[in-house]
Design a protein around this motif. Structure first.
Motif, PDB file in Angstrom:
ATOM      1  N   LEU A 235       0.816  -1.207   0.000  1.00  0.00           N
ATOM      2  CA  LEU A 235       0.000   0.000   0.000  1.00  0.00           C
ATOM      3  C   LEU A 235       0.854   1.263   0.000  1.00  0.00           C
ATOM      4  CD1 LEU A 235      -2.987  -0.797   2.362  1.00  0.00           C
ATOM      5  CD2 LEU A 235      -3.092  -0.109  -0.031  1.00  0.00           C
ATOM      6  N   VAL A 236       1.917   1.285   0.802  1.00  0.00           N
ATOM      7  CA  VAL A 236       2.768   2.466   0.884  1.00  0.00           C
ATOM      8  C   VAL A 236       3.333   2.821  -0.489  1.00  0.00           C
ATOM      9  CG1 VAL A 236       5.026   3.248   1.746  1.00  0.00           C
ATOM     10  CG2 VAL A 236       3.337   2.304   3.322  1.00  0.00           C
ATOM     11  N   LEU A 237       3.610   1.819  -1.299  1.00  0.00           N
ATOM     12  CA  LEU A 237       4.221   2.056  -2.605  1.00  0.00           C
ATOM     13  C   LEU A 237       3.205   2.237  -3.728  1.00  0.00           C
ATOM     14  CD1 LEU A 237       7.174  -0.483  -2.440  1.00  0.00           C
ATOM     15  CD2 LEU A 237       7.114   1.907  -1.741  1.00  0.00           C
ATOM     16  N   HIS A 238       1.936   1.889  -3.505  1.00  0.00           N
ATOM     17  CA  HIS A 238       0.957   1.927  -4.579  1.00  0.00           C
ATOM     18  C   HIS A 238      -0.226   2.838  -4.297  1.00  0.00           C
ATOM     19  CE1 HIS A 238       3.193  -1.781  -5.457  1.00  0.00           C
ATOM     20  NE2 HIS A 238       2.833  -1.593  -6.706  1.00  0.00           N
ATOM     21  N   PHE A 239      -0.312   3.399  -3.109  1.00  0.00           N
ATOM     22  CA  PHE A 239      -1.398   4.309  -2.774  1.00  0.00           C
ATOM     23  C   PHE A 239      -1.005   5.703  -3.258  1.00  0.00           C
ATOM     24  CE2 PHE A 239      -4.097   7.009  -0.266  1.00  0.00           C
ATOM     25  CZ  PHE A 239      -5.257   6.280  -0.074  1.00  0.00           C
ATOM     26  N   ALA A 240      -1.685   6.176  -4.319  1.00  0.00           N
ATOM     27  CA  ALA A 240      -1.269   7.415  -4.972  1.00  0.00           C
ATOM     28  C   ALA A 240      -1.718   8.668  -4.242  1.00  0.00           C
ATOM     29  CB  ALA A 240      -1.799   7.450  -6.407  1.00  0.00           C
ATOM     30  N   GLY A 241      -2.657   8.543  -3.324  1.00  0.00           N
ATOM     31  CA  GLY A 241      -3.125   9.712  -2.583  1.00  0.00           C
ATOM     32  C   GLY A 241      -2.138  10.137  -1.513  1.00  0.00           C
ATOM     33  N   PRO A 242      -2.460  11.194  -0.762  1.00  0.00           N
ATOM     34  CA  PRO A 242      -1.562  11.657   0.302  1.00  0.00           C
ATOM     35  C   PRO A 242      -1.281  10.549   1.322  1.00  0.00           C
ATOM     36  CG  PRO A 242      -3.250  13.298  -0.135  1.00  0.00           C
ATOM     37  CD  PRO A 242      -3.643  12.072  -0.904  1.00  0.00           C
ATOM     38  N   LEU A 243      -0.017  10.397   1.662  1.00  0.00           N
ATOM     39  CA  LEU A 243       0.430   9.415   2.644  1.00  0.00           C
ATOM     40  C   LEU A 243       1.055  10.154   3.817  1.00  0.00           C
ATOM     41  CD1 LEU A 243       1.311   6.557   3.649  1.00  0.00           C
ATOM     42  CD2 LEU A 243       3.360   6.830   2.241  1.00  0.00           C
ATOM     43  N   LEU A 244       0.564   9.879   5.014  1.00  0.00           N
ATOM     44  CA  LEU A 244       1.145  10.416   6.240  1.00  0.00           C
ATOM     45  C   LEU A 244       1.799   9.268   6.991  1.00  0.00           C
ATOM     46  CD1 LEU A 244       1.573  12.541   8.499  1.00  0.00           C
ATOM     47  CD2 LEU A 244      -0.730  11.960   9.330  1.00  0.00           C
ATOM     48  N   VAL A 245       3.088   9.403   7.303  1.00  0.00           N
ATOM     49  CA  VAL A 245       3.814   8.309   7.950  1.00  0.00           C
ATOM     50  C   VAL A 245       4.708   8.872   9.042  1.00  0.00           C
ATOM     51  CG1 VAL A 245       5.621   8.389   6.184  1.00  0.00           C
ATOM     52  CG2 VAL A 245       5.350   6.321   7.545  1.00  0.00           C
ATOM     53  N   GLY A 246       4.799   8.141  10.148  1.00  0.00           N
ATOM     54  CA  GLY A 246       5.654   8.539  11.261  1.00  0.00           C
ATOM     55  C   GLY A 246       6.984   7.798  11.235  1.00  0.00           C
ATOM     56  N   GLU A 247       7.609   7.692  12.404  1.00  0.00           N
ATOM     57  CA  GLU A 247       8.924   7.053  12.517  1.00  0.00           C
ATOM     58  C   GLU A 247       8.743   5.539  12.439  1.00  0.00           C
ATOM     59  OE1 GLU A 247      12.877   7.143  15.439  1.00  0.00           O
ATOM     60  OE2 GLU A 247      10.926   7.795  16.182  1.00  0.00           O
ATOM     61  N   SER A 248       8.912   5.019  11.243  1.00  0.00           N
ATOM     62  CA  SER A 248       8.640   3.620  10.949  1.00  0.00           C
ATOM     63  C   SER A 248       9.540   3.188   9.812  1.00  0.00           C
ATOM     64  CB  SER A 248       7.162   3.447  10.559  1.00  0.00           C
ATOM     65  OG  SER A 248       6.937   2.262   9.848  1.00  0.00           O
ATOM     66  N   PHE A 249       9.833   1.885   9.738  1.00  0.00           N
ATOM     67  CA  PHE A 249      10.623   1.398   8.603  1.00  0.00           C
ATOM     68  C   PHE A 249       9.897   1.638   7.287  1.00  0.00           C
ATOM     69  CE2 PHE A 249      12.389  -1.890   5.769  1.00  0.00           C
ATOM     70  CZ  PHE A 249      13.724  -1.533   5.852  1.00  0.00           C
ATOM     71  N   LEU A 250       8.569   1.699   7.329  1.00  0.00           N
ATOM     72  CA  LEU A 250       7.826   2.018   6.114  1.00  0.00           C
ATOM     73  C   LEU A 250       8.155   3.417   5.611  1.00  0.00           C
ATOM     74  CD1 LEU A 250       4.325   0.481   6.907  1.00  0.00           C
ATOM     75  CD2 LEU A 250       6.037  -0.392   5.320  1.00  0.00           C
ATOM     76  N   LEU A 251       8.619   4.296   6.495  1.00  0.00           N
ATOM     77  CA  LEU A 251       9.038   5.632   6.070  1.00  0.00           C
ATOM     78  C   LEU A 251      10.219   5.546   5.104  1.00  0.00           C
ATOM     79  CD1 LEU A 251       9.180   8.706   6.161  1.00  0.00           C
ATOM     80  CD2 LEU A 251      10.420   8.519   8.339  1.00  0.00           C
ATOM     81  N   VAL A 252      11.198   4.698   5.395  1.00  0.00           N
ATOM     82  CA  VAL A 252      12.346   4.529   4.500  1.00  0.00           C
ATOM     83  C   VAL A 252      11.879   4.020   3.145  1.00  0.00           C
ATOM     84  CG1 VAL A 252      14.557   3.359   4.173  1.00  0.00           C
ATOM     85  CG2 VAL A 252      13.875   4.123   6.457  1.00  0.00           C
ATOM     86  N   MET A 253      10.975   3.041   3.148  1.00  0.00           N
ATOM     87  CA  MET A 253      10.462   2.513   1.895  1.00  0.00           C
ATOM     88  C   MET A 253       9.763   3.601   1.086  1.00  0.00           C
ATOM     89  SD  MET A 253       8.982  -1.193   3.029  1.00  0.00           S
ATOM     90  CE  MET A 253       8.489  -1.505   1.346  1.00  0.00           C
ATOM     91  N   ALA A 254       8.974   4.449   1.773  1.00  0.00           N
ATOM     92  CA  ALA A 254       8.257   5.504   1.068  1.00  0.00           C
ATOM     93  C   ALA A 254       9.224   6.532   0.494  1.00  0.00           C
ATOM     94  CB  ALA A 254       7.267   6.178   2.023  1.00  0.00           C
ATOM     95  N   LEU A 255      10.231   6.933   1.268  1.00  0.00           N
ATOM     96  CA  LEU A 255      11.177   7.954   0.813  1.00  0.00           C
ATOM     97  C   LEU A 255      12.048   7.461  -0.339  1.00  0.00           C
ATOM     98  CD1 LEU A 255      12.312   9.412   4.253  1.00  0.00           C
ATOM     99  CD2 LEU A 255      11.049  10.642   2.474  1.00  0.00           C
ATOM    100  N   VAL A 256      12.361   6.177  -0.345  1.00  0.00           N
ATOM    101  CA  VAL A 256      13.286   5.642  -1.348  1.00  0.00           C
ATOM    102  C   VAL A 256      12.557   5.109  -2.577  1.00  0.00           C
ATOM    103  CG1 VAL A 256      15.047   3.879  -1.783  1.00  0.00           C
ATOM    104  CG2 VAL A 256      15.031   5.121   0.397  1.00  0.00           C
ATOM    105  N   HIS A 257      11.419   4.465  -2.386  1.00  0.00           N
ATOM    106  CA  HIS A 257      10.800   3.718  -3.484  1.00  0.00           C
ATOM    107  C   HIS A 257       9.482   4.300  -3.993  1.00  0.00           C
ATOM    108  CE1 HIS A 257      13.777   0.574  -2.987  1.00  0.00           C
ATOM    109  NE2 HIS A 257      13.463   0.440  -1.722  1.00  0.00           N
ATOM    110  N   ARG A 258       8.826   5.162  -3.249  1.00  0.00           N
ATOM    111  CA  ARG A 258       7.542   5.723  -3.688  1.00  0.00           C
ATOM    112  C   ARG A 258       7.790   6.769  -4.779  1.00  0.00           C
ATOM    113  NH1 ARG A 258       2.199   6.604  -1.545  1.00  0.00           N
ATOM    114  NH2 ARG A 258       1.563   8.795  -1.676  1.00  0.00           N
ATOM    115  N   PRO A 259       6.912   6.839  -5.805  1.00  0.00           N
ATOM    116  CA  PRO A 259       7.089   7.865  -6.848  1.00  0.00           C
ATOM    117  C   PRO A 259       7.226   9.265  -6.255  1.00  0.00           C
ATOM    118  CG  PRO A 259       5.436   6.276  -7.534  1.00  0.00           C
ATOM    119  CD  PRO A 259       5.783   5.927  -6.116  1.00  0.00           C
TER     120      PRO A 259
END
Length: 298
Positions: A235-259
């Motif tokens: 979801l973090v990588l494919h949800f095109a709408g606004p994403l709000l994320v805190g201090e989580s490993f998913l944050l690294v994935m979003a910053l590096v791999h999300r469009p």
């Protein structure tokens, strides 16, 4: 036959690091995998690679007693563990009798100047440390104490887990909240987070910050919706709408791999590690649709 390789995985990142290590090095030994059930989510596309034999089960007093017996018999050749924080006497004994100790990635700690879970000098210098390689330039200096072994990029889900209907568009706006530390001190963000707001709760209850997500009942459907159970990584990588994320490993994935042109709002707690904050600030600056939110003073 060589001795047993014991894997202790306390969260999903540990498990995937162990999974990738087995694939890369292709050992042919007997593997024993113990997991923490409350924080473990088995991805069906990434089953445990089997060696000569394979056992898997939850960590419990009974399993620890079995490990002590195996250690007494000298049958545990290698142990793979993310850290020994909170290790009891049984695990301490197993570690003392094990011939080879290896460390597994624990998520954000490789980007913190002071890791939370691992005490760097608790293990000898040059101990093998298996790390995912998504943001190597931002790796903290303490990692050099160990022999870092690269696992490559974090393994991403290979299939749509059913979250396609949640993808936002201009005609159907929606937002996604990844609950994690930092979201409890947010400035008002309602204008940036269109309804419905889908919430991914943090797997550790003590790290949940989003109002109403600490425990049932779920947030009101007029403001946010409980998410079904698709894979959060997907979801973090494919949800095109606004994403709000805190201090989580998913944050690294979003910053590096999300469009880079998809909106991303980042909320870090006031006491965030400065090395981690510097990394987040640098990566956000490279993404025109990303914004680092300042916490509201207490």
């Amino acid at each position: 036959m060589s001795g047993i390789s014991l894997y202790l995985c306390f969260n999903q990142v540990n498990y995937l690091a162990a999974w990738r290590q087995r694939l890369l090095e292709r050992p042919c030994d007997l593997s024993l995998l113990l997991v923490e059930p409350s924080r473990f989510r088995l991805d069906a596309s990434k089953p445990w690679p089997r060696g000569i034999g394979h056992l898997r089960g939850p960590s419990s007093p009974w399993t620890m007693a079995v490990l002590v017996l195996l250690a007494l018999l000298g049958l545990i050749e290698r142990i793979y563990i993310p850290h020994r924080r909170g290790a009891g006497r049984a695990l301490g004994f197993v570690l003392s009798r094990c011939r080879h100790i290896h460390l597994l990635d624990d998520g954000l700690d490789q980007y913190r100047a002071r890791p939370r879970a691992l005490t760097p000098d608790q293990f000898p210098a040059a101990t093998p440390l298996y790390l995912f390689s998504d943001a190597v330039p931002f790796r903290a200096p303490w990692c050099a104490h160990y022999a870092c072994r690269e696992l490559g990029a974090f393994p991403l889900p290979e299939q749509d887990p059913g979250g396609g209907a949640l993808l936002a568009s201009g005609q159907q706006p929606a937002s996604l909240v990844v609950d994690a530390p930092g979201l409890d001190r947010l400035p008002p963000v309602e204008i940036d987070l269109p309804l419905p707001r889908f919430v991914l709760a943090h797997p550790a209850a003590g790290k949940r910050s989003w109002p109403g997500a600490q425990s049932p009942p779920a947030p009101p459907k007029t403001s946010s919706s409980a998410l079904p159970r698709p894979n959060p990584d997907w979801l973090v990588l494919h949800f095109a709408g606004p994403l709000l994320v805190g201090e989580s490993f998913l944050l690294v994935m979003a910053l590096v791999h999300r469009p880079v042109d998809w909106p991303l709002l980042v909320a870090l707690p006031p006491a965030v590690d400065p090395h981690l904050q510097a990394m987040v600030e640098c990566l956000c600056a490279q993404r025109p649709a990303s914004r680092l939110l300042s916490p509201v003073p207490s």
